[in-house]
Design a protein around this motif. Structure first.
Motif, PDB file in Angstrom:
ATOM      1  N   SER A   1      48.046  51.970  43.889  1.00  8.28           N
ATOM      2  CA  SER A   1      46.897  51.370  43.220  1.00  8.28           C
ATOM      3  C   SER A   1      47.321  50.386  42.142  1.00  8.28           C
ATOM      4  O   SER A   1      48.470  50.384  41.678  1.00  8.28           O
ATOM      5  CB  SER A   1      46.009  52.456  42.614  1.00  8.28           C
ATOM      6  OG  SER A   1      46.699  53.140  41.596  1.00  8.28           O
ATOM      7  N   TYR A   2      46.345  49.583  41.760  1.00  7.60           N
ATOM      8  CA  TYR A   2      46.578  48.559  40.729  1.00  7.60           C
ATOM      9  C   TYR A   2      45.257  48.205  40.057  1.00  7.60           C
ATOM     10  O   TYR A   2      44.290  47.870  40.731  1.00  7.60           O
ATOM     11  CB  TYR A   2      47.185  47.311  41.381  1.00  7.60           C
ATOM     12  CG  TYR A   2      47.231  46.087  40.499  1.00  7.60           C
ATOM     13  CD1 TYR A   2      47.673  46.143  39.181  1.00  7.60           C
ATOM     14  CD2 TYR A   2      46.829  44.838  41.001  1.00  7.60           C
ATOM     15  CE1 TYR A   2      47.704  44.999  38.382  1.00  7.60           C
ATOM     16  CE2 TYR A   2      46.861  43.700  40.215  1.00  7.60           C
ATOM     17  CZ  TYR A   2      47.292  43.795  38.909  1.00  7.60           C
ATOM     18  OH  TYR A   2      47.317  42.678  38.124  1.00  7.60           O
ATOM     19  N   TRP A   3      45.227  48.297  38.739  1.00  3.03           N
ATOM     20  CA  TRP A   3      44.077  47.878  37.917  1.00  3.03           C
ATOM     21  C   TRP A   3      44.378  46.477  37.432  1.00  3.03           C
ATOM     22  O   TRP A   3      45.256  46.280  36.592  1.00  3.03           O
ATOM     23  CB  TRP A   3      43.902  48.858  36.759  1.00  3.03           C
ATOM     24  CG  TRP A   3      42.768  48.598  35.804  1.00  3.03           C
ATOM     25  CD1 TRP A   3      42.097  47.428  35.596  1.00  3.03           C
ATOM     26  CD2 TRP A   3      42.182  49.548  34.901  1.00  3.03           C
ATOM     27  NE1 TRP A   3      41.133  47.591  34.629  1.00  3.03           N
ATOM     28  CE2 TRP A   3      41.163  48.881  34.177  1.00  3.03           C
ATOM     29  CE3 TRP A   3      42.417  50.896  34.620  1.00  3.03           C
ATOM     30  CZ2 TRP A   3      40.398  49.519  33.198  1.00  3.03           C
ATOM     31  CZ3 TRP A   3      41.655  51.522  33.646  1.00  3.03           C
ATOM     32  CH2 TRP A   3      40.653  50.841  32.954  1.00  3.03           C
ATOM     33  N   SER A   4      43.643  45.505  37.967  1.00  2.00           N
ATOM     34  CA  SER A   4      43.863  44.099  37.631  1.00  2.00           C
ATOM     35  C   SER A   4      42.769  43.606  36.695  1.00  2.00           C
ATOM     36  O   SER A   4      41.621  44.056  36.783  1.00  2.00           O
ATOM     37  CB  SER A   4      43.835  43.285  38.929  1.00  2.00           C
ATOM     38  OG  SER A   4      43.500  41.943  38.672  1.00  2.00           O
ATOM     39  N   SER A   5      43.116  42.644  35.846  1.00  2.00           N
ATOM     40  CA  SER A   5      42.097  41.998  35.005  1.00  2.00           C
ATOM     41  C   SER A   5      41.099  41.207  35.841  1.00  2.00           C
ATOM     42  O   SER A   5      40.051  40.818  35.344  1.00  2.00           O
ATOM     43  CB  SER A   5      42.735  41.047  34.004  1.00  2.00           C
ATOM     44  OG  SER A   5      43.591  41.760  33.160  1.00  2.00           O
ATOM     45  N   GLY A   6      41.445  40.910  37.059  1.00  2.81           N
ATOM     46  CA  GLY A   6      40.440  40.363  37.979  1.00  2.81           C
ATOM     47  C   GLY A   6      40.640  38.927  38.409  1.00  2.81           C
ATOM     48  O   GLY A   6      40.231  38.553  39.498  1.00  2.81           O
ATOM     49  N   GLY A   7      41.243  38.096  37.551  1.00  6.38           N
ATOM     50  CA  GLY A   7      41.465  36.690  37.948  1.00  6.38           C
ATOM     51  C   GLY A   7      40.195  36.068  38.511  1.00  6.38           C
ATOM     52  O   GLY A   7      39.131  36.097  37.876  1.00  6.38           O
ATOM     53  N   VAL A   8      40.303  35.572  39.709  1.00  4.52           N
ATOM     54  CA  VAL A   8      39.195  34.840  40.330  1.00  4.52           C
ATOM     55  C   VAL A   8      37.956  35.729  40.553  1.00  4.52           C
ATOM     56  O   VAL A   8      36.836  35.234  40.678  1.00  4.52           O
ATOM     57  CB  VAL A   8      39.659  34.204  41.662  1.00  4.52           C
ATOM     58  CG1 VAL A   8      39.869  35.290  42.728  1.00  4.52           C
ATOM     59  CG2 VAL A   8      38.696  33.151  42.150  1.00  4.52           C
TER      60      VAL A   8
ATOM     61  N   PRO B   1      25.316  38.632  37.090  1.00  2.00           N
ATOM     62  CA  PRO B   1      26.216  37.982  36.111  1.00  2.00           C
ATOM     63  C   PRO B   1      26.123  38.578  34.708  1.00  2.00           C
ATOM     64  O   PRO B   1      26.950  38.264  33.853  1.00  2.00           O
ATOM     65  CB  PRO B   1      25.767  36.519  36.122  1.00  2.00           C
ATOM     66  CG  PRO B   1      24.440  36.506  36.775  1.00  2.00           C
ATOM     67  CD  PRO B   1      24.337  37.707  37.653  1.00  2.00           C
ATOM     68  N   ARG B   2      25.141  39.464  34.465  1.00  2.00           N
ATOM     69  CA  ARG B   2      25.086  40.123  33.152  1.00  2.00           C
ATOM     70  C   ARG B   2      26.080  41.279  33.069  1.00  2.00           C
ATOM     71  O   ARG B   2      26.334  41.816  31.998  1.00  2.00           O
ATOM     72  CB  ARG B   2      23.667  40.623  32.868  1.00  2.00           C
ATOM     73  CG  ARG B   2      22.682  39.465  32.702  1.00  2.00           C
ATOM     74  CD  ARG B   2      21.262  39.930  32.624  1.00  2.00           C
ATOM     75  NE  ARG B   2      20.857  40.643  33.836  1.00  2.00           N
ATOM     76  CZ  ARG B   2      19.600  40.961  34.147  1.00  2.00           C
ATOM     77  NH1 ARG B   2      18.621  40.638  33.322  1.00  2.00           N
ATOM     78  NH2 ARG B   2      19.314  41.600  35.250  1.00  2.00           N
ATOM     79  N   GLU B   3      26.648  41.672  34.210  1.00  2.00           N
ATOM     80  CA  GLU B   3      27.682  42.716  34.199  1.00  2.00           C
ATOM     81  C   GLU B   3      29.032  42.072  33.856  1.00  2.00           C
ATOM     82  O   GLU B   3      29.334  40.977  34.324  1.00  2.00           O
ATOM     83  CB  GLU B   3      27.778  43.392  35.570  1.00  2.00           C
ATOM     84  CG  GLU B   3      26.484  44.071  35.988  1.00  2.00           C
ATOM     85  CD  GLU B   3      26.577  44.774  37.333  1.00  2.00           C
ATOM     86  OE1 GLU B   3      27.697  45.019  37.822  1.00  2.00           O
ATOM     87  OE2 GLU B   3      25.513  45.064  37.916  1.00  2.00           O
ATOM     88  N   VAL B   4      29.818  42.767  33.051  1.00  2.00           N
ATOM     89  CA  VAL B   4      31.124  42.230  32.652  1.00  2.00           C
ATOM     90  C   VAL B   4      32.225  42.934  33.443  1.00  2.00           C
ATOM     91  O   VAL B   4      32.244  44.175  33.526  1.00  2.00           O
ATOM     92  CB  VAL B   4      31.363  42.436  31.142  1.00  2.00           C
ATOM     93  CG1 VAL B   4      32.725  41.894  30.734  1.00  2.00           C
ATOM     94  CG2 VAL B   4      30.266  41.755  30.328  1.00  2.00           C
ATOM     95  N   LEU B   5      33.120  42.142  34.018  1.00  2.00           N
ATOM     96  CA  LEU B   5      34.175  42.752  34.840  1.00  2.00           C
ATOM     97  C   LEU B   5      35.201  43.491  33.970  1.00  2.00           C
ATOM     98  O   LEU B   5      35.731  42.933  33.015  1.00  2.00           O
ATOM     99  CB  LEU B   5      34.872  41.668  35.665  1.00  2.00           C
ATOM    100  CG  LEU B   5      35.823  42.196  36.735  1.00  2.00           C
ATOM    101  CD1 LEU B   5      35.749  41.351  37.997  1.00  2.00           C
ATOM    102  CD2 LEU B   5      37.252  42.221  36.219  1.00  2.00           C
ATOM    103  N   LEU B   6      35.411  44.744  34.308  1.00  3.35           N
ATOM    104  CA  LEU B   6      36.413  45.553  33.598  1.00  3.35           C
ATOM    105  C   LEU B   6      37.731  45.559  34.359  1.00  3.35           C
ATOM    106  O   LEU B   6      38.799  45.656  33.771  1.00  3.35           O
ATOM    107  CB  LEU B   6      35.905  46.989  33.450  1.00  3.35           C
ATOM    108  CG  LEU B   6      36.799  47.940  32.668  1.00  3.35           C
ATOM    109  CD1 LEU B   6      36.858  47.527  31.197  1.00  3.35           C
ATOM    110  CD2 LEU B   6      36.294  49.370  32.778  1.00  3.35           C
ATOM    111  N   GLY B   7      37.646  45.475  35.661  1.00  2.00           N
ATOM    112  CA  GLY B   7      38.868  45.461  36.449  1.00  2.00           C
ATOM    113  C   GLY B   7      38.586  45.304  37.927  1.00  2.00           C
ATOM    114  O   GLY B   7      37.506  45.652  38.412  1.00  2.00           O
ATOM    115  N   GLY B   8      39.567  44.745  38.598  1.00  2.00           N
ATOM    116  CA  GLY B   8      39.578  44.786  40.052  1.00  2.00           C
ATOM    117  C   GLY B   8      40.562  45.894  40.402  1.00  2.00           C
ATOM    118  O   GLY B   8      41.749  45.798  40.086  1.00  2.00           O
ATOM    119  N   VAL B   9      40.056  46.969  40.979  1.00  2.00           N
ATOM    120  CA  VAL B   9      40.923  48.112  41.290  1.00  2.00           C
ATOM    121  C   VAL B   9      41.295  48.031  42.769  1.00  2.00           C
ATOM    122  O   VAL B   9      40.429  48.174  43.641  1.00  2.00           O
ATOM    123  CB  VAL B   9      40.217  49.444  40.970  1.00  2.00           C
ATOM    124  CG1 VAL B   9      41.079  50.621  41.407  1.00  2.00           C
ATOM    125  CG2 VAL B   9      39.917  49.535  39.475  1.00  2.00           C
TER     126      VAL B   9
END
Ligand SMILES: Cc1cc2nc3c(=O)[nH]c(=O)nc-3n(C[C@H](O)[C@H](O)[C@H](O)COP(=O)(O)O)c2cc1C
Length: 218
Positions: free
Chosen positions: A155-162, A176-184
């Motif tokens: 696994s990998y918790w990413s800041s999300g990039g694109v 778009p009102r949701e804020v990305l916490l991670g791309g898991v």
């Protein structure tokens, strides 16, 4: 309750990025992989949360008061998102390489309190309530990582990039009102022969005495 196995799972969780070739994505796993992840989500949701999410975030069918949302991609949809990024010629770096190999991926968002006037995508007010929303969403995310580790995934918790971009939000119907916490990202155990990369801070936590202290009151 087995403390030993819990400790082993926590210690076994490590970041591993599995960096495939976006031009030659791996065949997506069958439906059993999606079913396996679905089974983990109920336990992942057993995270503490203090404040309920504002009602503006609680439209059908995502009506839960928890201050996080998991937007789930099975392997096939990881490959489809990769295809979309390629078709639109959007530079996606390692995210594209991982969409080429992942068995599954979760875009985890947290739900900030409303702000007047509304803020730009990915922005939020520095309030204690928002801090606690982030903390709760992080606890649910860690739960997912631990469960995935026990289930045999890398696994990998990413800041999300694109994944943070309005374009990807639009394609994937994330508010778009949701804020990305991670791309898991969840990757198969067998990483074949593609490059893999551990987290830059692996094992750098230091001894317990370097980040905790016992308080002694007079
Ligand atoms: C909120 C968050 C965001 C992260 N984003 C990235 C990232 O964008 N790129 C990256 O290489 N690692 C990222 N990581 C993973 C860390 O690099 C990794 O957790 C750290 O190196 C410790 O390694 P370990 O996970 O193996 O213990 C992120 C971790 C967290 C908690």
């Amino acid at each position: 309750m087995n403390l030993d196995s819990l400790q082993s799972t926590i210690k076994a969780r490590h970041t591993l990025k599995v960096l495939g070739d976006p031009e030659h994505p791996w065949e997506a796993p069958g439906p059993e992989s999606r079913a396996r992840l679905a089974e983990l989500l109920e336990a992942a949701s057993c995270a503490p949360f203090h404040f309920p999410a504002d009602t503006l975030h609680r439209d059908e069918p995502l009506t839960s008061p928890v201050p996080w949302r998991f937007h789930l991609f099975d392997g096939q949809n990881c490959r489809r998102l990769l295809g979309r990024l390629q078709a639109e010629q959007i530079e996606s770096g390692n995210i594209a390489k991982m969409l080429a190999t992942a068995d599954a991926m979760a875009v985890v968002t947290w739900l900030p309190d409303p702000h007047d006037p509304p803020l730009e995508i990915q922005q939020f007010a520095p309030t204690q309530r928002n801090m606690e929303h982030i903390a709760a969403a992080s606890a649910a995310t860690q739960n997912l990582l631990l469960l995935a580790t026990a289930a045999g995934w890398n696994s990998y918790w990413s800041s999300g990039g694109v994944l943070r971009s309005l374009q990807v939000y639009e394609w994937t119907a994330i508010d778009p009102r949701e804020v990305l916490l991670g791309g898991v990202f969840l990757f198969p155990t067998d990483t074949q022969s593609v490059p893999t990369k551990p987290g830059a801070n692996r094992g750098k936590q230091g001894p317990v005495s370097a980040w905790s202290r016992w308080v002694s009151m007079d």
